[in-house]
Scaffold this active site. Structure first.
Site, PDB file in Angstrom:
ATOM      1  CB  SER A  52      -0.978  -0.041   1.185  1.00  0.00           C
ATOM      2  OG  SER A  52      -2.006   0.904   1.017  1.00  0.00           O
ATOM      3  CG  ASP A 216      -4.017  -1.715  -0.105  1.00  0.00           C
ATOM      4  OD1 ASP A 216      -3.355  -2.536   0.568  1.00  0.00           O
ATOM      5  OD2 ASP A 216      -3.905  -0.486   0.024  1.00  0.00           O
TER       6      ASP A 216
END
Length: 391
Positions: A52, A216
């Protein structure tokens, strides 16, 4: 042949130095500050793994030379943080909490420069199945930012190893894009791989890579530690893992505190599980080596024993968890409060916590012969040594 013999101890400088960066949105400036302080302490990573926002920081670091990395990180975090007309630092906790919530609400409404912009009209008003209907924000600005701040040729020339994790939307599997692995397969890391690692739904759209859509990586695991430990079992490892959510915390006294505590636990729990699992694996290998060393001579050349000897061989690992500790006025919006005030606070906290950690020289020592793994939790508390347990 004595199968219980262990490798001689080495200094940390001879271990492979790895930087592991967790996801956490706006809290990522803490990682940038920590990296700045680590560089000043002589810790230059050979391998950076991120998830991320950790993948974004990792790409900026790996995609620049040592002399420009901190400057590029500062440029990114200055760009994506929003200035405010007044400084709330001297306000009380309640006023500061209100400021943070207001700042986060503005970010949610107007987006972040160089990162993401809200869809107009909003996603629910677009036809089902259209790309615009699947996320609240457009992350096209992030691609331009990455192309400007990151030298992907440098990444693909393997100057520094880079690994970033993402989750296949349809497969549900966690996948790592690794420049070392890509080189063997004749592929290259690009902005899309970094964007895929940070495509947190439903805010951000999935990113297509080679025909598959990715979200993600934090959805499956918010830390790449397990990947690093699974990929390297020959060289000794000195790993700094910069965590943005703390597993430990106080009992909540309000709904806002409960929401924050839930988020902290959700994004930190897998980190501790990964560490504990690998400690158990290291202990099992150690016990196997000791058992093999007790075998009578007539069994030591048995082919099955040779297989077990190979399975028992391992490197030694030191993992230093540098953990961000939330302030009293921070709530569950802390990971999307991109105010300039919060960015500077988090950056400075990362610098401070590394300096405090470096006072405890024992965290940088390689496990002695007979031991294989040490893990420490660093919380920035100068009054006591780091919580750690040797396994």
């Amino acid at each position: 042949m004595d199968h219980s013999t262990t490798l001689p101890a080495t200094t940390p400088a001879k271990a492979q130095r790895v930087l592991v960066l967790q996801g956490g949105g706006a809290l990522g400036s803490y990682q940038a500050g920590a990296f700045q302080a680590l560089c000043r302490s002589g810790f230059e990573p050979e391998w950076i793994a991120g998830i991320s926002i950790g993948a974004v920081n990792a790409a900026i670091i790996a995609g620049n030379g040592p002399e420009t990395r901190v400057d590029r990180l500062k440029e990114f975090w200055e760009m994506v943080s929003s200035p405010v007309p007044w400084n709330p630092i001297s306000s009380g906790d309640r006023a500061r909490s209100l400021f943070n919530e207001t700042s986060a609400a503005l970010i949610a409404t107007f987006g972040v420069p160089g990162f993401f912009t809200p869809r107009i009209p909003p996603a629910p008003l677009w036809p089902p199945g259209s790309p615009q209907s699947r996320s609240y924000y457009d992350t096209a600005p992030l691609r331009k930012t990455l192309e400007r701040l990151v030298d992907f040729d440098r990444i693909n020339d393997l100057k520094t190893r880079l690994s970033v994790g993402a989750v296949g939307v349809t497969s549900g599997n966690l996948k790592y894009f690794d420049n070392f692995e890509f080189r063997r397969r004749g592929k290259k890391i690009g902005p899309e791989h970094i964007m895929a690692s940070g495509a947190l739904p439903p805010g951000f759209p999935s990113i297509e890579v080679e025909g598959e859509h990715y979200w993600d990586g934090g959805i499956a695991s918010n830390t790449p530690l397990d990947y690093v430990l699974g990929e390297e079992n020959n060289r000794d490892l000195l790993i700094f893992q910069v965590d943005l959510f703390s597993a430990r915390g106080e009992l909540p006294t309000s709904l806002l505190e409960a929401a924050e505590r839930e988020k902290d636990i959700r994004y930190s729990s897998r980190t501790r599980m990964t560490t504990d699992k690998n400690k158990q694996l290291h202990n099992a290998r150690k016990a196997l080596r000791e058992l093999l060393g007790k075998l009578p001579d007539h069994l030591k050349n048995d082919p099955s024993v040779e297989v077990l000897c190979n399975a028992a061989r391992e490197n030694t690992v030191t993992v230093v968890h540098l953990i961000y500790k939330s302030k009293n006025y921070e709530t569950s919006s802390k990971d999307y409060d991109f105010s300039h005030v919060a960015m500077v606070e988090h950056w400075n906290a990362g610098v401070r916590d590394v300096h405090l950690s470096m006072r405890h020289k024992d965290v940088l020592e390689r496990p002695q012969p007979g031991e294989t793994m040490m893990a420490y939790d660093m919380t920035g508390d100068v009054s006591k040594p780091p919580a750690g347990k040797q396994e």
